[in-house]
Design an enzyme around this catalytic site. Structure first.
Site, mmCIF file in Angstrom:
data_model
loop_
_atom_site.group_PDB
_atom_site.id
_atom_site.type_symbol
_atom_site.label_atom_id
_atom_site.label_comp_id
_atom_site.label_asym_id
_atom_site.label_seq_id
_atom_site.Cartn_x
_atom_site.Cartn_y
_atom_site.Cartn_z
ATOM 1 N N CYS A 52 0.808 -1.264 0.090
ATOM 2 C CA CYS A 52 -0.165 -0.033 0.089
ATOM 3 C C CYS A 52 0.819 1.442 0.062
ATOM 4 O O CYS A 52 0.410 2.274 -0.402
ATOM 5 C CB CYS A 52 -0.928 0.185 1.249
ATOM 6 S SG CYS A 52 -2.096 -1.230 1.209
ATOM 7 N N HIS B 37 -3.104 7.148 2.315
ATOM 8 C CA HIS B 37 -3.738 5.826 1.654
ATOM 9 C C HIS B 37 -5.135 5.333 2.368
ATOM 10 O O HIS B 37 -5.415 5.423 3.517
ATOM 11 C CB HIS B 37 -2.965 4.840 2.268
ATOM 12 C CG HIS B 37 -3.312 3.398 2.003
ATOM 13 N ND1 HIS B 37 -3.795 2.766 0.877
ATOM 14 C CD2 HIS B 37 -3.294 2.032 2.860
ATOM 15 C CE1 HIS B 37 -4.130 1.545 1.134
ATOM 16 N NE2 HIS B 37 -3.748 1.153 2.383
ATOM 17 N N ASN C 267 -10.188 -0.261 0.096
ATOM 18 C CA ASN C 267 -8.875 -0.220 0.008
ATOM 19 C C ASN C 267 -8.315 -0.813 -1.382
ATOM 20 O O ASN C 267 -8.275 -1.968 -1.608
ATOM 21 C CB ASN C 267 -8.239 -0.943 1.278
ATOM 22 C CG ASN C 267 -6.779 -0.936 1.342
ATOM 23 O OD1 ASN C 267 -6.053 -0.538 0.462
ATOM 24 N ND2 ASN C 267 -6.227 -1.322 2.303
#
Length: 335
Positions: free
Chosen positions: A114, A256, A286
Site C-alpha cells: 500500500c 492511503h 482499499n
C-alpha cells in the site's frame, strides 16, 4: 537543478461494482458491520480476464491525456507500483510501457504494497531531478480481488481493484505541482503482519506443500491498525519538519485509503481537522497502491483543491513499509 512537477492525473476503475449487501450474501456479515468497521460501502472488482496491467494501461493513457500528451513517446521512465502483477516474472511495467507507446523507456515494478505509489513517486521524481529523464509516468494498479480468499470475510470486504497514474516532468522551483520532499521507511520485523504466505521462494524452497489458503492475502488487522496510525503520523511529521511546513499550512492530507478510522486518527495526530483529510474509501474500498491517486482524482474533480495549495500524501503498507510526500497542487484536470 531540475525539479519534478505533477503534470497529469488519470484513473481507471473496473465496471463491476460490489456492494456490501452483495458481500453479505457471500459471507456471514452485513452492510452495517462492514461500514461501521471500515467506512466502506462498495468497491470495484475486475471482470474475469481483466488484469492489473489492463487497468494500469488505461489509467496511464488517461494520465497522458490529462498532461496534454498525445502519446508516451516523450516519456523516459515508467514505474508501476503493484502487489498483484500480471506475472511473478516478468514485471508488469515493460508490457504496460509497450502498450502505451513508451518506446525504449525504462520500466520497472515496485512492490511496497500500500506504500507503493509513494515509493514509485519518489523514484520517478529522483530520476527527473538527477537529469536522467525529462518526463516520467507513475502508476499504482491493483486487482486485489484475485488474491482474496473466499474463506476470509475480514479481507474480502475491505479491498477493491483500480488504477491511478500521474505524469511528472521537469519544471521550475516555484511552479504549482512541484514535489518538494519525501520521507520513506520500513521495518521488516513486521513482515508477517501483511503477506501472502505461499508462492514465493521461501515456501517453494522449503520443500513443504502449502495449504490452499496460503496462496491468498492475509492481514493481522488490529496490529496493522496501530502500526498504520503510528507510522503515517510520524512520517508525516518528519516530512513537514524537513520541508519547513507547519500542520496548519497543509491544505489537504491525502492518506492511503486503508480504513476510515485510520485516516481520521492520522489527521488528529497531526492536529488537522478531519474535513481536511481526503476520503473516497466509501466508494472504492482499499485499493492498495492505487488508493492515493484515486483519492486525489476524486477530490480534484469535485473542486476540493486550489492550484498552489500545499498537499501532504502519506501511506502505510506491508513489508512493513511507509512513506510520505509533500507537493503543491498544480492546475490540472484529472481524466
Amino acid at each position: 537543478m531540475p525539479y519534478a512537477v505533477l503534470r497529469g492525473l488519470g484513473t481507471y476503475l473496473p465496471a463491476r461494482r460490489v456492494t456490501n449487501d452483495e458481500l453479505a450474501e457471500m459471507f456471514d456479515t452485513s452492510d452495517e458491520w462492514i461500514t461501521t468497521r471500515t467506512g466502506i460501502k462498495e468497491r470495484c472488482w475486475a471482470e474475469p480476464g481483466q488484469s492489473t496491467g489492463d487497468l494500469a494501461t488505461e489509467a496511464g493513457r488517461r494520465a497522458l491525456k490529462s498532461a496534454g500528451l498525445d502519446d508516451g513517446a516523450d516519456v523516459g521512465l515508467l514505474v508501476v507500483a503493484t502487489t498483484t502483477p500480471d506475472h511473478p516474472c516478468p514485471g508488469t511495467a515493460p508490457d504496460v510501457a509497450a502498450r502505451l507507446g513508451l518506446a525504449n523507456a525504462a520500466a520497472y515494478d515496485i512492490s511496497a504494497v500500500c506504500s507503493g505509489f509513494v515509493y514509485a513517486l519518489e523514484a520517478a521524481a529522483n530520476a527527473i531531478q538527477a537529469g536522467r529523464v525529462e518526463r516520467a509516468l507513475v502508476i499504482g494498479a491493483e486487482t486485489y480481488s484475485t488474491i482474496l480468499s473466499p474463506n476470509d470475510r475480514t479481507t474480502s470486504v475491505i479491498f477493491g481493484d483500480g488504477a491511478g497514474a500521474v505524469v511528472l516532468s521537469c519544471g521550475a522551483a516555484d511552479e504549482p505541482g512541484r514535489l518538494l520532499g519525501f520521507d520513506l521507511g520500513s521495518d521488516g520485523t513486521g513482515k508477517d503482519l501483511i503477506q501472502i504466505p505461499a508462492g514465493g521462494s521461501r515456501q517453494r524452497g522449503s520443500g513443504l506443500a502449502a495449504a490452499e489458503d496460503d496462496y491468498y492475502f492475509t492481514m493481522q488487522g488490529k496490529k496493522v491498525f496501530a502500526h498504520a496510525v503510528h507510522r503515517m503520523s510520524d512520517s508525516s511529521l518528519a516530512l513537514l519538519k524537513s520541508v519547513g511546513w507547519s500542520a496548519d499550512q497543509v491544505g489537504h492530507l491525502v492518506g492511503h485509503q486503508a480504513n476510515l478510522r485510520i485516516l481520521r486518527a492520522v489527521a488528529e495526530q497531526l492536529g488537522l481537522d478531519t474535513d481536511r483529510a481526503v476520503t473516497n474509501i466509501e466508494k472504492v474500498g482499499n485499493t492498495s497502491a492505487a488508493s492515493i491517486p484515486l483519492a486525489l482524482a476524486d477530490a480534484a474533480a469535485a473542486g476540493a483543491f486550489q492550484p498552489g495549495e500545499r498537499m501532504l500524501l502519506t501511506a502505510f503498507g506491508g513489508g512493513l513499509t511507509w512513506g510520505s510526500a509533500a507537493l503543491t497542487w498544480p492546475d490540472i484536470t484529472p481524466v
